[in-house]
Structure formats: C-alpha cells, structure tokens
Design an enzyme around this catalytic site. Sequence first.
Site, PDB file in Angstrom:
ATOM      1  CD  GLU A  20     -16.428   8.053   6.208  1.00  0.00           C
ATOM      2  OE1 GLU A  20     -15.304   8.073   5.666  1.00  0.00           O
ATOM      3  OE2 GLU A  20     -16.772   7.183   7.014  1.00  0.00           O
ATOM      4  CB  CYS A  40     -13.114   5.698  11.590  1.00  0.00           C
ATOM      5  SG  CYS A  40     -12.452   7.329  11.242  1.00  0.00           S
ATOM      6  CB  ALA A  71      -9.309 -18.469 -17.999  1.00  0.00           C
ATOM      7  CB  ALA A  78      -4.771 -27.430 -26.950  1.00  0.00           C
ATOM      8  CD  GLU A 111      -4.008 -13.559 -13.444  1.00  0.00           C
ATOM      9  OE1 GLU A 111      -3.901 -14.051 -14.574  1.00  0.00           O
ATOM     10  OE2 GLU A 111      -4.144 -12.343 -13.237  1.00  0.00           O
ATOM     11  CB  ALA A 153      -5.011 -23.691  -9.571  1.00  0.00           C
ATOM     12  CB  ALA A 194      -0.658 -26.404  -4.479  1.00  0.00           C
TER      13      ALA A 194
HETATM   14  N1  LIG Z   1      -5.717 -20.733 -18.998  1.00  0.00           N
HETATM   15  C1  LIG Z   1      -5.254 -20.336 -17.845  1.00  0.00           C
HETATM   16  O1  LIG Z   1      -5.985 -19.702 -17.113  1.00  0.00           O
HETATM   17  C2  LIG Z   1      -3.853 -20.630 -17.413  1.00  0.00           C
HETATM   18  C3  LIG Z   1      -3.322 -19.922 -16.323  1.00  0.00           C
HETATM   19  C4  LIG Z   1      -2.033 -20.186 -15.923  1.00  0.00           C
HETATM   20  C5  LIG Z   1      -1.304 -21.171 -16.576  1.00  0.00           C
HETATM   21  N2  LIG Z   1      -1.810 -21.845 -17.630  1.00  0.00           N
HETATM   22  C6  LIG Z   1      -1.028 -22.881 -18.310  1.00  0.00           C
HETATM   23  O2  LIG Z   1      -0.510 -23.775 -17.343  1.00  0.00           O
HETATM   24  C7  LIG Z   1       0.675 -24.363 -17.825  1.00  0.00           C
HETATM   25  C8  LIG Z   1       1.687 -24.496 -16.721  1.00  0.00           C
HETATM   26  O3  LIG Z   1       1.210 -25.453 -15.802  1.00  0.00           O
HETATM   27  P1  LIG Z   1       1.960 -25.841 -14.457  1.00  0.00           P
HETATM   28  O4  LIG Z   1       1.050 -26.670 -13.645  1.00  0.00           O
HETATM   29  O5  LIG Z   1       3.332 -26.303 -14.766  1.00  0.00           O
HETATM   30  O6  LIG Z   1       2.154 -24.379 -13.849  1.00  0.00           O
HETATM   31  P2  LIG Z   1       2.106 -23.755 -12.397  1.00  0.00           P
HETATM   32  O7  LIG Z   1       1.057 -24.360 -11.569  1.00  0.00           O
HETATM   33  O8  LIG Z   1       2.129 -22.292 -12.622  1.00  0.00           O
HETATM   34  O9  LIG Z   1       3.539 -24.124 -11.830  1.00  0.00           O
HETATM   35  C9  LIG Z   1       3.840 -25.359 -11.252  1.00  0.00           C
HETATM   36  C10 LIG Z   1       5.003 -25.136 -10.324  1.00  0.00           C
HETATM   37  O10 LIG Z   1       4.554 -24.463  -9.172  1.00  0.00           O
HETATM   38  C11 LIG Z   1       5.448 -24.692  -8.129  1.00  0.00           C
HETATM   39  N3  LIG Z   1       4.736 -25.031  -6.894  1.00  0.00           N
HETATM   40  C12 LIG Z   1       4.727 -24.308  -5.772  1.00  0.00           C
HETATM   41  N4  LIG Z   1       4.031 -24.912  -4.842  1.00  0.00           N
HETATM   42  C13 LIG Z   1       3.578 -26.064  -5.354  1.00  0.00           C
HETATM   43  C14 LIG Z   1       2.789 -27.114  -4.833  1.00  0.00           C
HETATM   44  N5  LIG Z   1       2.342 -27.109  -3.568  1.00  0.00           N
HETATM   45  N6  LIG Z   1       2.488 -28.140  -5.645  1.00  0.00           N
HETATM   46  C15 LIG Z   1       2.939 -28.170  -6.924  1.00  0.00           C
HETATM   47  N7  LIG Z   1       3.700 -27.197  -7.445  1.00  0.00           N
HETATM   48  C16 LIG Z   1       4.005 -26.142  -6.684  1.00  0.00           C
HETATM   49  C17 LIG Z   1       6.356 -25.825  -8.588  1.00  0.00           C
HETATM   50  O11 LIG Z   1       7.559 -25.161  -8.945  1.00  0.00           O
HETATM   51  P3  LIG Z   1       9.056 -25.727  -8.791  1.00  0.00           P
HETATM   52  O12 LIG Z   1       9.057 -27.010  -9.531  1.00  0.00           O
HETATM   53  O13 LIG Z   1       9.825 -24.637  -9.451  1.00  0.00           O
HETATM   54  O14 LIG Z   1       9.357 -25.843  -7.353  1.00  0.00           O
HETATM   55  C18 LIG Z   1       5.652 -26.389  -9.791  1.00  0.00           C
HETATM   56  O15 LIG Z   1       6.546 -26.943 -10.707  1.00  0.00           O
HETATM   57  C19 LIG Z   1       1.132 -23.505 -18.985  1.00  0.00           C
HETATM   58  O16 LIG Z   1       0.950 -24.214 -20.180  1.00  0.00           O
HETATM   59  C20 LIG Z   1       0.206 -22.312 -18.948  1.00  0.00           C
HETATM   60  O17 LIG Z   1      -0.092 -21.832 -20.233  1.00  0.00           O
HETATM   61  C21 LIG Z   1      -3.087 -21.588 -18.057  1.00  0.00           C
END
Ligand SMILES: NC(=O)c1ccc[n+]([C@@H]2O[C@H](COP(=O)([O-])OP(=O)(O)OC[C@H]3O[C@@H](n4cnc5c(N)ncnc54)[C@H](OP(=O)(O)O)[C@@H]3O)[C@@H](O)[C@H]2O)c1
Length: 345
Positions: A65, A88, A167, A176, A278, A284, A286
């Site tokens: 403001e 405020c 995404a 893939a 992301e 995601a 979890a």
């Molecule tokens: N297109 C998209 O938008 C996008 C975005 C991101 C990723 N990706 C792709 O995703 C792939 C990776 O997949 P991802 O599932 O391995 O990756 P992630 O979800 O990034 O990582 C999995 C890791 O997260 C940790 N983690 C922490 N809390 C967790 C919980 N409550 N449950 C499970 N894991 C938990 C674990 O690590 P620790 O084992 O070290 O403890 C687990 O191994 C890649 O190929 C990437 O290119 C795509």
Amino acid sequence: MAVFPDLLTTVPLSDAAAMRLAIDAGQRVRGTTYPNPPVGCVVLDANGIVVGAAGTEPTGGLHAEPQALAMAGERARGGTAVVTLEPCNHQGRTPPCTGALLRAGVARVVYAVADPNPVASGGSQWLSERGIEVVGSFRSPEVADGYLRPWLHWQATRRPHITLKTAGTLDGFAAATDRTSQWITGPEARAHVHVDRSRRQAIVVGTGTVAADDPQLTARDSAGELASSQPLRIVIGNTEVPEDARIRGEGFRQIRTHDIEVALDVMADMSLVDVLVEGGPRLAAAFLQANAVDAIESYVAPAFLMAGLPVTSGPEHTTIGDITRFRTQSVETLGGDVLIRAVRA
Ligand SMILES: NC(=O)c1ccc[n+]([C@@H]2O[C@H](COP(=O)([O-])OP(=O)(O)OC[C@H]3O[C@@H](n4cnc5c(N)ncnc54)[C@H](OP(=O)(O)O)[C@@H]3O)[C@@H](O)[C@H]2O)c1
C-alpha cells in the site's frame, strides 16, 4: 521498490478489473515475501484511473500500500485503494498501512481477503471509523483459493502448503518403459514450469529422480538464464546425493526420511510456506498417501505411451474407496498441452 509502472492505465477501471491488476501485482512478488504475505495493491484516482501499483517488498521492506500510494502521490486523494489483503493495522517493522491510506486521503478501500492474523487485523474497522468507505471480501475466493492460498494455509496451520506437480500423457505415464521422458510436454508447458518454480520457496524431489535425471531444479528463462528469484532445492530419501549432482550447491538440502510428516515438520522448521513437489512417482504417491497434498498442477500432453512409468506409483492394490479427489480450479491450454489446477476437495 516493488512498483509496477506497466500496470498503470489511462482509462478508468471497474473495481473488478482493478482487483485483477492487484492480483497480478501480488503474483509478481510471490515467493519473495514469506513469511509476510505477497500482497498486491493498485490505487485509482477519483476518476478510476490506475495511478499506483505495487507488491510487498521482501521481509523488512515496505508493504504494497505505501509504495502504491507514493507512486500515486496527490492523485490518490479522493480515490480508491484496491488490495488483495485487508490493510494491516499494526506497527511491525513498518508502520500500519491503515495510517498511510488515511494520510493519502483515499475515499474508498476495496480488499479481497480479511487478514486472519489477529495482530494485524482490524484495519477495515479502523478505516471505517475514520470515514473511509470500505468494501471487504471483494472477489475473496479468487484470491483466497488462488495465489494467496499457501500463505493463508501457513497462517492457519504453520505447515507448508504442498502443490504436487505432475506431467504426463493422457494415459498417465511420466516416462516410457526405457525411462526416456524428455519432451512429453511442449515448450510452452516447460516455460510455464520455470515461471512457477521462480514463485515457490522450495522444489522437492525424491532421490530416485536425482539418480535418474540429475536435474538442476532451477528456474530459468527460455534462453537458459537463471530467474532473479530461485527456490531452495530439497531432496527427500536416504540415498546419498552424489557430490557432483547438479542439484547440489547453495540452497540445497536433503531430508533423510520416508516419513512425509517428518519431512513436513522439517520444512515447517525452515519456515517454508509454499512448496512444489515435482515427483517422481514414488515420492508423489507418498505425499498423496500421507494426505499431504493441498493443490495439484497437472500438465497433460494429448499423447499415449500405453506403457511406462506412471505419474504416481503407490500401493499395489486399491479399491475405489481409496480414490483421492481434488476440486478443479482452472484448465488452461499451454501450446498443445493442458494444465489442470485443482485444490484439495
Ligand atoms: N515426468 C515427470 O514429471 C517426472 C518427474 C519426476 C521424475 N520423473 C521420472 O521418475 C523416475 C524416478 O522415479 P522414482 O519413483 O524412483 O523417483 P522418486 O519418487 O523421485 O524417488 C523415489 C525415492 O524417494 C525416496 N522416498 C522418500 N520418501 C519416500 C516414501 N514415503 N516412499 C517411497 N519413497 C520415498 C526413496 O529414496 P531412498 O531409497 O533414497 O530412501 C525412494 O527411493 C525417473 O525416471 C524420472 O525421470 C518424471
């Protein structure tokens, strides 16, 4: 100063149009003001022409403001201040905005959301008692459910507001089967992600994404230049992030846990208000399973992969009662892709 001369007009605006500009001003400072709210304000002269426009400066700086009023000068007299949050009414690091509005001689104040902070609230009543016409709750849902949502969530819960970004294809794949995932969505969607990142306090990924993609997770423009405001980069998981990983450096933090509540506690201790998760798919899922997702930003490409890595990868067996629903806020076309924004139902 966070003043925006490009928002000034030469023609009179309605209160609704002026509020859209105030929202724009607030959006521009989003991510730079927390834990203070990213407020936007425009000042209209007595004819309704925009003569001042500003957003909150970073902590310790001026509120929206007084900056918009300073820009307007004498033209504020008899005019209207349009603000995204109730002005405020307390002496903090800066003097109360209510006093600045009174001294500037505005005749009306229009605001969207009442200040939930008991220390700062009461501005509306203070102004009314001094003869200024006050219109409150104007377009409130647009602001409260929109760009101010993370800050309001923080005020109510002292927990970070989590937006999950996904995404993928129409059949829900993020990569893939051979793990290639580049360019599922087009340049417009990717540019949008970078602007979005620059407005967040932190970006979160799992260790799996770091291992697979070695992402930088910075906010960059189309020429690859870093945006002026960069989010913190947080990795969740126990696997050591390699010394030479691109995500490391200033503003990097690893949270070694699988317990999402613990991760939220750590982020709350870091005073993180607005966080973008992301991925990847396991992290995601979890966050969803922990009921920790407050909003969704889902980029969908009109394409099919038919097999691959799903955007979320959680429990093996579910029944329809396990569905997690969100309420759609907006659907936007970005080049050839679609962005669905939704909030917790
Ligand atoms: N297109 C998209 O938008 C996008 C975005 C991101 C990723 N990706 C792709 O995703 C792939 C990776 O997949 P991802 O599932 O391995 O990756 P992630 O979800 O990034 O990582 C999995 C890791 O997260 C940790 N983690 C922490 N809390 C967790 C919980 N409550 N449950 C499970 N894991 C938990 C674990 O690590 P620790 O084992 O070290 O403890 C687990 O191994 C890649 O190929 C990437 O290119 C795509």
